[in-house]
Write a protein that holds these residues in place. Structure first.
Motif, PDB file in Angstrom:
ATOM      1  N   HIS A  95       3.959  71.528  53.690  1.00  0.00           N
ATOM      2  CA  HIS A  95       2.709  72.241  53.952  1.00  0.00           C
ATOM      3  C   HIS A  95       3.037  73.681  54.310  1.00  0.00           C
ATOM      4  N   SER A 150       6.307  70.619  55.522  1.00  0.00           N
ATOM      5  CA  SER A 150       4.928  70.223  55.283  1.00  0.00           C
ATOM      6  C   SER A 150       4.281  69.591  56.484  1.00  0.00           C
ATOM      7  N   ILE A 168       6.599  65.675  51.837  1.00  0.00           N
ATOM      8  CA  ILE A 168       5.357  66.445  51.792  1.00  0.00           C
ATOM      9  C   ILE A 168       5.594  67.776  52.492  1.00  0.00           C
ATOM     10  N   THR A 179      -0.848  71.932  50.745  1.00  0.00           N
ATOM     11  CA  THR A 179       0.039  70.780  50.868  1.00  0.00           C
ATOM     12  C   THR A 179       0.576  70.396  49.496  1.00  0.00           C
ATOM     13  N   ALA A 213      -2.322  67.037  55.204  1.00  0.00           N
ATOM     14  CA  ALA A 213      -3.382  67.849  54.611  1.00  0.00           C
ATOM     15  C   ALA A 213      -4.649  67.744  55.436  1.00  0.00           C
TER      16      ALA A 213
END
Length: 192
Positions: free
Chosen positions: A93, A22, A91, A64, A25
């Motif tokens: 992405h 990730s 996280i 995300t 965002a």
């Protein structure tokens, strides 16, 4: 000694965590609002953007996602009950260009071994690529920028994180949630 099971748990955690990735965002842009009609059109455009990933399995993962810590806790506890908690954030992405980023934000596995609290701490960002074919996903981490540390009292020991490689992982996703079937079980994600 219980250090070996804890190291095994750490290795499992590394393997599970490196399966996804990730990056931060990007805030969505919105057209200036000049009239109620313009507002309605902007709202419709925003709704269409949110709905479009749901409609196309080739693009539904774009964006995300927050990984579910309960998944990690359950996978690790399969090797013993020393681990009692997983906190922090992972996280992921999935960019439209096929790049994958995993960001570990104060991600900590907590355990008790030999009567002492032990923490496995992961922080930083890993990068890689992903490809989608139908309802399957291939993930390949190529740049491990995160650190993994086992801490017991004042003793800290670095652990080398390994890149994740998953080929042919089944997945499903909707507007707000997704599931990736890894060899370790179903990883639940929530859109951020």
């Amino acid at each position: 000694m219980k250090r070996f099971p804890l190291l095994i748990c750490a290795s499992v955690a590394v393997g599970i965590l490196t399966s996804c990735a990730s990056s931060p965002a990007v805030a969505p842009t919105t057209a200036p609002q000049e009239s109620p009609a313009a507002t309605r059109q902007t709202d419709q455009d925003t709704e269409a953007e949110r709905a479009s990933p749901d409609a196309d399995p080739l693009t539904c993962l774009h964006g995300t996602w927050l990984a579910d810590n309960a998944f990690f806790l359950e996978r690790i506890q399969e090797f013993g009950d020393e681990v009692h908690g997983v906190s922090g954030r992972v996280i992921l992405h999935f960019a439209a260009d096929g790049t994958l980023t995993t960001e570990y934000q104060d991600w900590i596995i907590s355990a008790v071994t030999e009567g002492m609290e032990v923490q496995i701490i992961r922080a930083g960002v890993d990068r890689g690529t992903y490809t989608i074919s139908g309802q399957t996903l291939d993930l390949h981490e190529t740049d491990i920028g995160s650190t993994l540390t086992m801490k017991r009292g004042s003793l800290e020991m670095p652990i080398d994180p390994h890149p994740a490689v998953y080929d042919g992982a089944a997945y499903s996703c909707g507007t707000d949630d997704a599931t990736i079937e890894t060899i370790d079980g179903a990883l639940e994600l929530t859109r951020q």
